[in-house]
Every structure is written in C-alpha cells, then in structure tokens.
Write an enzyme that holds these catalytic residues in place. Structure first.
Site, PDB file in Angstrom:
ATOM      1  N   GLU A   1      11.440  56.610  63.136  1.00 17.34           N
ATOM      2  CA  GLU A   1      12.177  57.799  62.718  1.00 17.34           C
ATOM      3  C   GLU A   1      13.132  58.330  63.776  1.00 17.34           C
ATOM      4  O   GLU A   1      13.762  59.360  63.584  1.00 17.34           O
ATOM      5  CB  GLU A   1      11.192  58.906  62.315  1.00 17.34           C
ATOM      6  CG  GLU A   1      10.362  58.567  61.092  1.00 17.34           C
ATOM      7  CD  GLU A   1       9.321  59.625  60.755  1.00 17.34           C
ATOM      8  OE1 GLU A   1       8.801  59.599  59.621  1.00 17.34           O
ATOM      9  OE2 GLU A   1       9.022  60.469  61.614  1.00 17.34           O
TER      10      GLU A   1
ATOM     11  N   GLY B   1       5.117  67.854  56.793  1.00 13.31           N
ATOM     12  CA  GLY B   1       3.676  68.057  56.949  1.00 13.31           C
ATOM     13  C   GLY B   1       2.846  67.675  55.739  1.00 13.31           C
ATOM     14  O   GLY B   1       1.716  68.149  55.582  1.00 13.31           O
ATOM     15  N   LYS B   2       3.355  66.801  54.886  1.00  9.83           N
ATOM     16  CA  LYS B   2       2.655  66.442  53.648  1.00  9.83           C
ATOM     17  C   LYS B   2       1.289  65.810  53.922  1.00  9.83           C
ATOM     18  O   LYS B   2       0.291  66.207  53.328  1.00  9.83           O
ATOM     19  CB  LYS B   2       3.517  65.475  52.834  1.00  9.83           C
ATOM     20  CG  LYS B   2       4.848  66.052  52.380  1.00  9.83           C
ATOM     21  CD  LYS B   2       5.627  65.076  51.513  1.00  9.83           C
ATOM     22  CE  LYS B   2       6.097  63.865  52.271  1.00  9.83           C
ATOM     23  NZ  LYS B   2       7.134  64.182  53.291  1.00  9.83           N
TER      24      LYS B   2
ATOM     25  N   ASP C   1      -0.447  62.542  49.123  1.00  8.63           N
ATOM     26  CA  ASP C   1       0.625  63.099  49.955  1.00  8.63           C
ATOM     27  C   ASP C   1       1.999  62.643  49.472  1.00  8.63           C
ATOM     28  O   ASP C   1       2.980  62.736  50.204  1.00  8.63           O
ATOM     29  CB  ASP C   1       0.406  62.776  51.437  1.00  8.63           C
ATOM     30  CG  ASP C   1       0.577  61.297  51.770  1.00  8.63           C
ATOM     31  OD1 ASP C   1       0.763  60.481  50.837  1.00  8.63           O
ATOM     32  OD2 ASP C   1       0.528  60.950  52.972  1.00  8.63           O
TER      33      ASP C   1
ATOM     34  N   GLY D   1       8.964  64.824  57.450  1.00 14.34           N
ATOM     35  CA  GLY D   1       8.587  65.668  58.580  1.00 14.34           C
ATOM     36  C   GLY D   1       8.103  67.047  58.224  1.00 14.34           C
ATOM     37  O   GLY D   1       7.980  67.909  59.097  1.00 14.34           O
TER      38      GLY D   1
ATOM     39  N   GLU E   1       0.489  57.637  51.281  1.00 11.95           N
ATOM     40  CA  GLU E   1       1.521  56.637  51.050  1.00 11.95           C
ATOM     41  C   GLU E   1       1.664  55.705  52.250  1.00 11.95           C
ATOM     42  O   GLU E   1       1.361  56.057  53.390  1.00 11.95           O
ATOM     43  CB  GLU E   1       2.861  57.289  50.730  1.00 11.95           C
ATOM     44  CG  GLU E   1       3.583  57.914  51.887  1.00 11.95           C
ATOM     45  CD  GLU E   1       5.018  58.287  51.525  1.00 11.95           C
ATOM     46  OE1 GLU E   1       5.642  57.560  50.744  1.00 11.95           O
ATOM     47  OE2 GLU E   1       5.487  59.324  52.026  1.00 11.95           O
TER      48      GLU E   1
ATOM     49  N   GLY F   1       7.785  66.873  49.481  1.00 16.54           N
ATOM     50  CA  GLY F   1       8.775  67.544  50.301  1.00 16.54           C
ATOM     51  C   GLY F   1       9.460  66.528  51.192  1.00 16.54           C
ATOM     52  O   GLY F   1       9.035  65.364  51.265  1.00 16.54           O
ATOM     53  N   PRO F   2      10.515  66.918  51.878  1.00 20.45           N
ATOM     54  CA  PRO F   2      11.283  65.986  52.718  1.00 20.45           C
ATOM     55  C   PRO F   2      10.494  65.435  53.896  1.00 20.45           C
ATOM     56  O   PRO F   2       9.336  65.811  54.131  1.00 20.45           O
ATOM     57  CB  PRO F   2      12.466  66.843  53.200  1.00 20.45           C
ATOM     58  CG  PRO F   2      12.518  67.993  52.267  1.00 20.45           C
ATOM     59  CD  PRO F   2      11.111  68.252  51.826  1.00 20.45           C
TER      60      PRO F   2
END
Length: 210
Positions: free
Chosen positions: A147, A16-17, A86, A14, A35, A11-12
C-alpha cells in the site's frame, strides 16, 4: 436464512474494517469472514500502474470473494450460523468501475453478474468513512508494503464512490440496516467507549432482525 445475522463492514481502504470485524465477531461470537488482500499477487503492481494491472487485480479479488461467500452460504448461513464479514462482494463493482477501461468493464460486469446472482446479501452493513487524512495516516501506521504507493487522490475518488453506492443501497434496499460510523469522530481501536457505542447501535438493529 433471511433473519440470520449476516453483517458486513464496508468502507474505503485504511478505514478499520478488519479491526472492527474482529472486535464485533468476538463480542457476538459470530463467525469471522476476512477478505483476502495481501495474497493477491497483482496488488503491488496495481498500485504502481493501475491501468496495466487493474483487470488481473479485480478478477483475482472477484474469484476469491466468490469462493469465500459461497463457502459462507453453504457452511454457515444456510445452517443458521451468524457471520461477521469485513467486506462484501459488491465492493468489486466500486473498485472496478474506477479502475477498468470501458471494454474491460463490460467483460468484468458480465462475469460479476453470473457469479453473484445467488450470493447472500447482508442484512446489516456497518459503513465506515473518514477524511482522507485519517485514512492516509492509518494506512501509513499499519505499514503494508503493497500500500506504500496509494495516492490521496485515489482514496478521495474511492470515498466518493463508496458514499454514492451506500446511498444507492439505502434507497434500493429499504429493509437493509445501514449503520454509518464517522472514523474522524469515533476511534473504536483506541477508545473502548467508542466501541461500546457501536455495539449499542448493532444491538438495536439485531433486535429488528429477531
């Protein structure tokens, strides 16, 4: 190796992966693959000037993700040990297509295809998605310095690209289990009941792999 659980959470930015990967790997006692993000020496410059630093940033991620997944293949999956990750290396193409110029994208894609031709494919993907406001709030909450310059417009483009790619995977890999989690509705960090709901969905897909 095909039936050994290899679950990736995608998922993009931020969404929560990593938080979910940690919780699920602990619950199932699966090896956790995280990662490399903050170790990327180009990432801070990339968020300041994407055009100037995109190729260096994407190549660093590609080479490090390749090394991690190659190790996972040799040390875990080939030995019958389940893995919870993740990310998966396919995300490189999602980001690169958005950030690289056409000439650099051609070079990047050739390298990507060589490196990933024998990489293990996950048999389950947990796809996290949410509104831009939710992602921006979570990015702000975790407070990563690198970020701080992320723009909402970039996240919006990225979310659209992810949605397109997950839909493509769903069409092109009918045996791939994809679990979609709406981060605006489910908060597995704050609410145990939401986490348990996700675990039930994963349990159902794991039974199909057995």
């Amino acid at each position: 190796m095909a039936n050994i659980p290899f679950i990736t959470i995608e998922g993009p930015i931020g969404i929560g992966k990593t938080s979910l990967a940690k919780k699920l790997s602990s619950h199932y006692n699966f090896h956790l693959l995280k990662e490399i993000v903050e170790e990327n020496p180009f990432l801070d410059k990339f968020y300041e000037n994407m055009e100037a630093w995109s190729f260096q940033t994407e190549m660093f991620f590609l080479c490090n993700r390749f090394k991690q997944l190659d190790d996972i293949k040799q040390q875990y999956l080939s030995m019958g040990k389940p893995v919870m990750a993740d990310y998966h290396i396919f995300k490189n193409m999602i980001f690169a297509q958005r950030t690289l110029s056409s000439d650099k994208m051609i070079k990047f894609e050739k390298i990507y295809e060589i490196l990933t031709e024998d990489m293990p494919m996950p048999n389950m993907i947990i796809y996290l998605h949410a509104s831009i406001d939710t992602m921006m709030n979570r990015i702000k909450r975790r407070g990563r310095t690198i970020e701080k310059n992320i723009q909402a417009s970039y996240l919006e483009q990225l979310s659209s690209d992810y949605e397109d790619y997950i839909n493509y995977l769903e069409r092109s890999h009918p045996d791939l289990s994809i679990i979609r989690i709406d981060g605006d509705i489910m908060d597995f960090v704050q609410y145990q009941s939401d986490l348990e709901g996700i675990i039930q969905m994963v349990d159902e897909q794991l039974r199909k792999l057995a």
